[in-house]
Design a protein around this motif. Structure first.
Motif, mmCIF file in Angstrom:
data_model
loop_
_atom_site.group_PDB
_atom_site.id
_atom_site.type_symbol
_atom_site.label_atom_id
_atom_site.label_comp_id
_atom_site.label_asym_id
_atom_site.label_seq_id
_atom_site.Cartn_x
_atom_site.Cartn_y
_atom_site.Cartn_z
ATOM 1 N N SER A 232 0.805 -1.218 0.000
ATOM 2 C CA SER A 232 0.000 0.000 0.000
ATOM 3 C C SER A 232 0.843 1.276 0.000
ATOM 4 C CB SER A 232 -0.941 0.011 1.223
ATOM 5 O OG SER A 232 -0.192 -0.080 2.423
ATOM 6 N N ARG A 233 2.121 1.156 -0.345
ATOM 7 C CA ARG A 233 2.979 2.333 -0.433
ATOM 8 C C ARG A 233 3.897 2.188 -1.656
ATOM 9 N NH1 ARG A 233 3.836 6.804 2.156
ATOM 10 N NH2 ARG A 233 5.874 7.802 2.306
ATOM 11 N N THR A 234 4.063 3.300 -2.382
ATOM 12 C CA THR A 234 4.794 3.279 -3.645
ATOM 13 C C THR A 234 5.743 4.463 -3.737
ATOM 14 O OG1 THR A 234 2.975 2.164 -4.788
ATOM 15 C CG2 THR A 234 4.547 3.352 -6.162
ATOM 16 N N HIS A 235 6.955 4.200 -4.273
ATOM 17 C CA HIS A 235 7.906 5.262 -4.577
ATOM 18 C C HIS A 235 7.694 5.694 -6.031
ATOM 19 C CE1 HIS A 235 9.808 4.466 -0.811
ATOM 20 N NE2 HIS A 235 10.280 3.303 -1.179
ATOM 21 N N ILE A 236 7.522 6.993 -6.248
ATOM 22 C CA ILE A 236 7.367 7.538 -7.605
ATOM 23 C C ILE A 236 8.676 8.217 -7.979
ATOM 24 C CG2 ILE A 236 6.042 9.046 -9.118
ATOM 25 C CD1 ILE A 236 3.810 8.965 -7.052
ATOM 26 N N ARG A 237 9.344 7.687 -8.989
ATOM 27 C CA ARG A 237 10.606 8.266 -9.451
ATOM 28 C C ARG A 237 10.378 8.902 -10.818
ATOM 29 N NH1 ARG A 237 15.593 10.380 -8.013
ATOM 30 N NH2 ARG A 237 16.453 10.996 -10.040
ATOM 31 N N TYR A 238 10.693 10.203 -10.934
ATOM 32 C CA TYR A 238 10.591 10.856 -12.233
ATOM 33 C C TYR A 238 11.928 11.474 -12.616
ATOM 34 C CZ TYR A 238 10.007 15.234 -9.539
ATOM 35 O OH TYR A 238 10.181 16.301 -8.680
ATOM 36 N N ASP A 239 12.237 11.441 -13.897
ATOM 37 C CA ASP A 239 13.469 12.022 -14.438
ATOM 38 C C ASP A 239 13.146 12.707 -15.751
ATOM 39 O OD1 ASP A 239 15.797 11.075 -12.640
ATOM 40 O OD2 ASP A 239 14.689 9.229 -13.027
ATOM 41 N N LEU A 240 13.690 13.910 -15.933
ATOM 42 C CA LEU A 240 13.476 14.677 -17.149
ATOM 43 C C LEU A 240 14.785 14.793 -17.911
ATOM 44 C CD1 LEU A 240 11.286 16.403 -18.660
ATOM 45 C CD2 LEU A 240 12.301 18.403 -17.524
ATOM 46 N N PHE A 241 14.737 14.554 -19.222
ATOM 47 C CA PHE A 241 15.918 14.591 -20.083
ATOM 48 C C PHE A 241 15.696 15.609 -21.202
ATOM 49 C CE2 PHE A 241 15.282 10.383 -18.339
ATOM 50 C CZ PHE A 241 16.501 10.104 -17.746
ATOM 51 N N ALA A 242 16.792 16.196 -21.692
ATOM 52 C CA ALA A 242 16.699 17.206 -22.749
ATOM 53 C C ALA A 242 17.673 16.895 -23.875
ATOM 54 C CB ALA A 242 16.994 18.596 -22.182
ATOM 55 N N LEU A 243 17.263 17.249 -25.108
ATOM 56 C CA LEU A 243 18.119 17.043 -26.280
ATOM 57 C C LEU A 243 19.161 18.142 -26.416
ATOM 58 C CD1 LEU A 243 15.494 15.852 -28.909
ATOM 59 C CD2 LEU A 243 17.452 14.557 -28.066
ATOM 60 N N SER A 244 18.917 19.271 -25.771
ATOM 61 C CA SER A 244 19.880 20.377 -25.806
ATOM 62 C C SER A 244 20.061 20.925 -24.399
ATOM 63 C CB SER A 244 19.388 21.493 -26.753
ATOM 64 O OG SER A 244 18.109 21.947 -26.358
ATOM 65 N N ALA A 245 21.101 21.720 -24.230
ATOM 66 C CA ALA A 245 21.420 22.247 -22.906
ATOM 67 C C ALA A 245 20.305 23.143 -22.373
ATOM 68 C CB ALA A 245 22.730 23.034 -22.971
ATOM 69 N N VAL A 246 20.080 23.045 -21.053
ATOM 70 C CA VAL A 246 19.088 23.877 -20.380
ATOM 71 C C VAL A 246 19.819 24.744 -19.365
ATOM 72 C CG1 VAL A 246 16.991 23.901 -18.983
ATOM 73 C CG2 VAL A 246 17.346 22.068 -20.660
ATOM 74 N N ASP A 247 19.544 26.046 -19.365
ATOM 75 C CA ASP A 247 20.249 26.929 -18.436
ATOM 76 C C ASP A 247 19.760 26.716 -17.000
ATOM 77 O OD1 ASP A 247 17.827 28.330 -18.124
ATOM 78 O OD2 ASP A 247 18.321 29.724 -19.733
ATOM 79 N N LYS A 248 20.492 27.293 -16.043
ATOM 80 C CA LYS A 248 20.194 27.067 -14.622
ATOM 81 C C LYS A 248 18.796 27.552 -14.245
ATOM 82 C CE LYS A 248 24.967 27.136 -12.924
ATOM 83 N NZ LYS A 248 25.941 27.799 -12.000
#
Length: 431
Positions: free
Chosen positions: A310-326
């Motif tokens: 009855s408990r779940t860890h949600i892992r999300y990751d975002l990826f980019a094709l080009s550089a992203v500034d701060k």
């Protein structure tokens, strides 16, 4: 003399017939009355979705007992599914240098990925070989030497035991026999890293998954990790992967991220001409969904790793094709966290509703959920044939008999002295 109805019911013959009938019924029902709960659940799993061939109208699959909240079902999932299925965990861009690592909790199996000095990414069970205490307590970090602070055992990036204070002179002790338990890994051409916890020889990686990923728009170029996080929610993992709120969550993320990255006008024109969908989806059975935000040049991976029934860890990751500034990274990070927290709350409400209703027969019509059920049925059948639980992820102890006896004596001394509670140590690991 004529006999009456009363004479019949109280005659020796009728009493004998009644006793025989009662004995027969008890014989048929006795095993089921006292059948262990786990066996009942396994039986329910095996029989779920089966139809009587004599019936002209087939019925929809039925929800097995404990499907959404049963401990016995969760334990069966650990053995049948998570112990021997290729599971997506991360992308190679998340490990920038030798010693970079990330830890995971997958259905109660603690594991971590680490990049070695040879540039290869390996996976290990996140437990010390001496007392099974946690090696890496942080979710992410970087160190070419990982150590357990309990007795000071230390390992390099290949899992080899390099330091074991006061054990080198122990009769029968062999460092080479006490390396970390390695987990099978497979890296796709796109850098996607999958693991298989089977301690023996795992099934071959599905070539269909490789083909599907090669055709996934979000992975056709070289992309890098931008931001990611692990959140937790009180719901069964199967609800998360099939949640009715999923489409709304992804749609909101896409709309707000598009505002942050300020879509290239040329990309908008190309998309309108080619009539490509703005969002493309891939399912990585059984825990992960991938989404390509094509017009934004971004790709999102979201995984639902069970911690319990009855408990779940949600892992999300975002990826980019080009550089992203701060500034962009900070904005995306805040957006992902707030949106995913709201999404988690919605899933929890949905789970409570499902638990109250005990689900419905239509819930198993989802293709992936039905595949989960099939895996559980197959494993339950094997365990019934074997007459006991089959634990694919279990590793057998190695080393000489003499050392194993000495190790057992050490454990007993730890118990006498009180040991350490809950796998903690006076100086928590700080890698």
């Amino acid at each position: 003399m004529e006999s009456t109805d009363a004479d019949f019911w109280f005659s020796p013959a009728s009493i004998l017939v009644a006793l025989v009938t009662i004995i027969f019924l008890l014989h048929r029902t006795w095993p089921h009355l006292f059948q262990p709960k786990a066996e009942k659940v396994a039986g329910s799993i095996e029989n779920a979705g089966t139809n009587n061939s004599d019936l002209t109208v087939s019925k929809e699959p039925e929800i097995p007992d404990g499907w959404w909240s049963g401990r016995e079902v969760f334990e069966l999932e650990r053995r049948a599914l998570f112990s021997q299925t290729w599971l997506y965990l991360a992308h190679s861009s998340q490990f920038e240098k030798p010693g970079s690592y990330q830890s995971f909790d997958v259905a109660g199996f603690p594991v971590f990925l680490i990049r070695g000095k040879d540039d290869r990414i390996r996976a290990f069970h996140n437990v010390c070989r001496h007392r099974a205490y946690t090696i890496t307590r942080r979710e992410t970090g970087a160190s070419t030497i990982l150590g357990c602070r309990y007795h000071g055992w230390s390992y390099d990036t290949t899992g080899r035991l390099v330091k074991a204070p006061q054990f080198d002179d122990v009769p029968g002790f062999d460092r080479s026999q006490n390396s970390l338990f390695e987990v099978h890994t497979h890296a796709t051409d796109q850098g996607m890293i999958f693991v298989n916890l089977n301690s023996g020889e795992p099934t071959a990686f599905d070539s269909g998954v490789s083909l599907s990923l090669s055709r996934f728009t979000g992975l056709e170029g070289k992309f890098t990790w931008v931001v990611g996080q692990t959140l937790s929610g009180n719901f069964n993992w199967k609800v998360g992967a099939r949640s009715r709120q999923l489409d709304a969550y992804i749609g909101e993320l896409h709309r707000k991220i598009s505002e942050i990255v300020r879509l290239d006008p040329i990309a908008k024109i190309v998309r309108s001409i080619t009539r490509k969908n703005a969002i493309e989806e891939r399912v990585l059975f059984p825990t992960t969904l991938m989404y390509s935000f094509q017009d934004a040049g971004l790709c999102l991976a979201i995984s639902f790793f069970p911690a319990s029934e009855s408990r779940t860890h949600i892992r999300y990751d975002l990826f980019a094709l080009s550089a992203v500034d701060k500034a962009g990274i900070r904005s995306m990070s805040e957006l992902l966290q707030s949106t995913t927290e709201n999404f988690t709350a919605e899933i929890e409400l949905e789970y409570r509703s499902i638990s109250a209703k005990q689900g419905s027969s239509g819930d198993l019509n989802n293709k992936d959920i039905h595949q989960v059920l099939s895996r559980l049925q197959e494993h339950a059948k094997l365990e019934r044939i074997e007459g006991g639980q089959i634990l694919p992820a279990m590793h057998k102890p190695e080393g000489s008999t003499l050392f194993q006896k000495a190790d057992q004596l050490c454990k007993e001394l730890d118990c006498v002295s009180g040991g350490l509670q809950n796998g903690t140590s006076p100086s928590p690991l700080d890698w």
